[in-house]
Design an enzyme around this catalytic site. Structure first.
Site, PDB file in Angstrom:
ATOM      1  N   LYS A  36     -94.780  39.646  -3.138  1.00  0.00           N
ATOM      2  CA  LYS A  36     -96.086  39.333  -2.556  1.00  0.00           C
ATOM      3  C   LYS A  36     -96.643  40.604  -1.943  1.00  0.00           C
ATOM      4  CE  LYS A  36     -94.996  34.841  -0.598  1.00  0.00           C
ATOM      5  NZ  LYS A  36     -94.934  34.110   0.668  1.00  0.00           N
ATOM      6  N   GLY A  37     -97.934  40.813  -2.099  1.00  0.00           N
ATOM      7  CA  GLY A  37     -98.573  41.927  -1.405  1.00  0.00           C
ATOM      8  C   GLY A  37     -99.600  41.366  -0.447  1.00  0.00           C
ATOM      9  N   ARG A  41    -100.025  38.194  -5.436  1.00  0.00           N
ATOM     10  CA  ARG A  41     -98.700  37.619  -5.654  1.00  0.00           C
ATOM     11  C   ARG A  41     -98.275  38.030  -7.052  1.00  0.00           C
ATOM     12  NH1 ARG A  41     -97.422  32.295  -3.322  1.00  0.00           N
ATOM     13  NH2 ARG A  41     -98.345  32.321  -1.267  1.00  0.00           N
ATOM     14  N   CYS A  42     -96.964  38.246  -7.221  1.00  0.00           N
ATOM     15  CA  CYS A  42     -96.489  38.708  -8.526  1.00  0.00           C
ATOM     16  C   CYS A  42     -95.425  37.750  -9.059  1.00  0.00           C
ATOM     17  CB  CYS A  42     -95.904  40.108  -8.417  1.00  0.00           C
ATOM     18  SG  CYS A  42     -97.073  41.263  -7.694  1.00  0.00           S
ATOM     19  N   LYS A  57     -99.613  40.034 -12.052  1.00  0.00           N
ATOM     20  CA  LYS A  57    -100.156  40.269 -10.709  1.00  0.00           C
ATOM     21  C   LYS A  57    -101.368  39.364 -10.556  1.00  0.00           C
ATOM     22  CE  LYS A  57    -101.820  44.125  -7.887  1.00  0.00           C
ATOM     23  NZ  LYS A  57    -101.859  45.595  -7.798  1.00  0.00           N
ATOM     24  N   ASP A 153    -100.842  57.123  -3.960  1.00  0.00           N
ATOM     25  CA  ASP A 153     -99.836  56.322  -3.239  1.00  0.00           C
ATOM     26  C   ASP A 153     -98.490  56.390  -3.957  1.00  0.00           C
ATOM     27  OD1 ASP A 153     -98.872  54.791  -1.188  1.00  0.00           O
ATOM     28  OD2 ASP A 153     -99.545  52.879  -2.043  1.00  0.00           O
TER      29      ASP A 153
HETATM   30  N1  9ZP Z   1     -87.952  40.561  -6.342  1.00  0.00           N
HETATM   31  C1  9ZP Z   1     -87.317  39.785  -5.361  1.00  0.00           C
HETATM   32  C2  9ZP Z   1     -88.139  39.197  -4.345  1.00  0.00           C
HETATM   33  C3  9ZP Z   1     -87.580  38.351  -5.427  1.00  0.00           C
HETATM   34  C4  9ZP Z   1     -87.388  40.752  -7.531  1.00  0.00           C
HETATM   35  O1  9ZP Z   1     -86.311  40.250  -7.783  1.00  0.00           O
HETATM   36  C5  9ZP Z   1     -88.099  41.544  -8.538  1.00  0.00           C
HETATM   37  C6  9ZP Z   1     -87.597  41.544  -9.817  1.00  0.00           C
HETATM   38  C7  9ZP Z   1     -88.275  42.266 -10.790  1.00  0.00           C
HETATM   39  O2  9ZP Z   1     -87.806  42.301 -12.051  1.00  0.00           O
HETATM   40  C8  9ZP Z   1     -86.569  41.663 -12.289  1.00  0.00           C
HETATM   41  C9  9ZP Z   1     -89.420  42.978 -10.551  1.00  0.00           C
HETATM   42  C10 9ZP Z   1     -89.884  42.979  -9.270  1.00  0.00           C
HETATM   43  C11 9ZP Z   1     -89.234  42.274  -8.253  1.00  0.00           C
HETATM   44  N2  9ZP Z   1     -90.021  43.641 -11.620  1.00  0.00           N
HETATM   45  C12 9ZP Z   1     -91.251  44.154 -11.708  1.00  0.00           C
HETATM   46  N3  9ZP Z   1     -92.048  44.215 -10.627  1.00  0.00           N
HETATM   47  C13 9ZP Z   1     -93.265  44.745 -10.706  1.00  0.00           C
HETATM   48  C14 9ZP Z   1     -93.710  45.269 -11.918  1.00  0.00           C
HETATM   49  C15 9ZP Z   1     -92.879  45.196 -13.021  1.00  0.00           C
HETATM   50  N4  9ZP Z   1     -91.660  44.630 -12.899  1.00  0.00           N
HETATM   51  N5  9ZP Z   1     -94.963  45.887 -11.975  1.00  0.00           N
HETATM   52  C16 9ZP Z   1     -95.723  46.238 -13.017  1.00  0.00           C
HETATM   53  N6  9ZP Z   1     -96.830  46.776 -12.532  1.00  0.00           N
HETATM   54  N7  9ZP Z   1     -96.841  46.764 -11.193  1.00  0.00           N
HETATM   55  C17 9ZP Z   1     -95.581  46.318 -10.771  1.00  0.00           C
HETATM   56  C18 9ZP Z   1     -95.492  45.253  -9.685  1.00  0.00           C
HETATM   57  C19 9ZP Z   1     -96.515  44.163  -9.776  1.00  0.00           C
HETATM   58  C20 9ZP Z   1     -96.375  43.222 -10.921  1.00  0.00           C
HETATM   59  N8  9ZP Z   1     -94.090  44.782  -9.590  1.00  0.00           N
HETATM   60  C21 9ZP Z   1     -93.521  44.326  -8.328  1.00  0.00           C
HETATM   61  C22 9ZP Z   1     -94.101  44.907  -7.089  1.00  0.00           C
HETATM   62  C23 9ZP Z   1     -93.767  43.931  -6.024  1.00  0.00           C
HETATM   63  C24 9ZP Z   1     -93.416  42.671  -6.670  1.00  0.00           C
HETATM   64  C25 9ZP Z   1     -93.536  42.858  -8.144  1.00  0.00           C
END
Ligand code: 9ZP
Length: 419
Positions: A36-37, A41-42, A57, A153
């Site tokens: 969450k930002g 929310r993701c 996202k 950033d």
């Molecule tokens: N988070 C725990 C709180 C439950 C996780 O387990 C988790 C797992 C992920 O993959 C297994 C993961 C993020 C958190 N992967 C992921 N996050 C991304 C991302 C790609 N993959 N992004 C692609 N572009 N931006 C990023 C961004 C937003 C979708 N993120 C994360 C940033 C914060 C949460 C998601």
């Protein structure tokens, strides 16, 4: 009288379990919440027809007040900028759509999360790993800077890792195009992590400010703590402006020198991305071509392929019999065979038998001098093609020996490319 079910007031509308992109016709299944930002929310997301997995996202639309309008403008800018980018070290943008409640961004899924997660588990990273990650980040950042985009950033939690441990720069929410002067003065919302002196002094953000952030990142992953973290904030800003940070004395001299270059208070003195990879930190140290997945939680051990490993063991033995630095020694430490077991090679440069207690010096110094060599991990080729690598390594060794062992060149306990 029939009582109406009471509706709980929600600050954010729910995200549906199935989502349809009206543009492409694709139907997705929303998976678990991965983060969450402040404004988003993701989720994990699966394409129903191909089973491909993405990161979603979701930014809520509407709501009341000027805050939402600002958010909407920012999301539109982020989409306009990110959707035009395509590079192996930038998180891929796969599409976007909206309904009356949300804007959805379909992004590359990175199953090994981020470098922030890795550092949390590991505390510090080894220099070969840092070279590996920086090489990917420099490549992605070079792509952005060529297009006059500054990220603004750069931080560990914005560096995502896919299942192959490839690093991807993500979250371009604060990224901006720089004008002809190479700077942008746009208001920085949010809390950018590694503020450069010129940003603290409100002189605008340039590509060189991203390079400052790389210096902060390199310092953080090698020492386990960021270079600037004094409170109150005013003291931290002063340290940033003056380039005052705790000397990372235990790092190799090449790492310290590169950090000093990156954290130059004058942006013009920081190396360009082109020159960065030519720094001694990169050219005089081993860089793995890939990292094992277990390096997310434990330090990797880099093994040199058998023929080179054999030569190195011979060289190590030779060094062990030739130099006697004054340090405590335990025979058990020095005489153990390498990972491949006892060496059957009859080429006698000084065998195990020559490691008598009186002749045996400290193991670590010569071994680490060898580790400062120029060998690369990409040695898989016909046997004959290894010769130049071996010759280069031996020339380097000779140089170390000529300089006098140990001490002239600082041995670095992290830089250990072979078992
Ligand atoms: N988070 C725990 C709180 C439950 C996780 O387990 C988790 C797992 C992920 O993959 C297994 C993961 C993020 C958190 N992967 C992921 N996050 C991304 C991302 C790609 N993959 N992004 C692609 N572009 N931006 C990023 C961004 C937003 C979708 N993120 C994360 C940033 C914060 C949460 C998601």
């Amino acid at each position: 009288m029939e009582s109406r079910p009471r509706r709980r007031r929600r600050s954010r509308p729910l995200v549906a379990a199935f989502l349809r992109d009206p543009g492409s016709g694709r139907v997705y299944r929303r998976g678990k919440l991965i983060g969450k930002g402040a404004f988003s929310r993701c989720y994990k997301l699966t394409d129903m027809s191909t089973s491909a997995v993405f990161a979603l996202k979701v930014v809520p639309l509407g709501g009341a007040g000027a805050g939402w309008l600002r958010t909407q403008g920012k999301v539109e800018r982020e989409i306009a900028l990110h959707s035009r980018l395509q590079h192996r070290n930038i998180v891929a943008f796969h599409g976007h759509f909206a309904d009356c409640d949300h804007v959805y961004m379909v992004l590359e899924y990175c199953s090994r999360q981020s470098l922030a997660h890795v550092l949390r588990a590991r505390q510090t990273l080894t220099e070969p790993e840092v070279r590996y990650y920086l090489r990917g980040l420099v490549s992605g950042l070079h792509y952005l800077h060529q297009r006059h985009i500054v990220h603004r950033d750069l931080k560990l939690s914005n560096f995502f890792l896919n299942k192959n441990m490839e690093v991807k720069i993500g979250d371009l929410g604060l990224a901006a195009k720089v004008g002809p002067g190479g700077r942008c003065h746009g208001v920085l919302c949010g809390t950018p992590n590694f503020l450069a002196p010129e940003v603290v002094s409100r002189n605008g953000h340039s590509c060189q400010s991203d390079i400052w952030a790389l210096g902060c990142i390199m310092y953080t992953v090698l020492t386990g703590a960021p270079p600037f973290m004094a409170s109150p904030l005013s003291e931290m800003y002063q340290n940033i402006r003056e380039g005052h940070y705790p000397e990372p004395a235990h790092l190799s001299s090449n790492a310290r020198r590169l950090i000093t270059r990156l954290l130059a208070p004058d942006p013009a003195e920081r190396p360009s991305l082109d020159l960065l990879l030519q720094d001694d930190f990169f050219t005089q140290g081993f860089t793995p071509d890939r990292l094992p997945a277990h390096s997310c939680h434990s330090p990797p051990i880099f093994a040199v392929p058998p023929p080179l490993g054999r030569i190195f063991r011979k060289v190590r033995q030779l060094l062990l019999t030739q130099c006697r630095p004054p340090c405590p020694f335990t025979p058990k430490e020095a005489s153990g065979p390498g990972k491949d077991g006892p060496d059957p090679d009859p080429m006698k440069w000084g065998g195990e038998s020559s490691l008598s207690a009186k002749a045996v010096p400290c193991l670590e110094a010569p071994v680490h001098l060898v580790a400062h060599g120029t060998l690369q991990s990409d040695l898989a080729g016909p046997e004959g093609s290894w010769r130049p690598e071996v010759e280069a390594a031996l020339r380097h060794l000779q140089l170390c020996l000529d300089m006098g062992l140990p001490g002239r060149s600082q041995p670095n306990p992290q830089d250990h490319p072979f078992s």
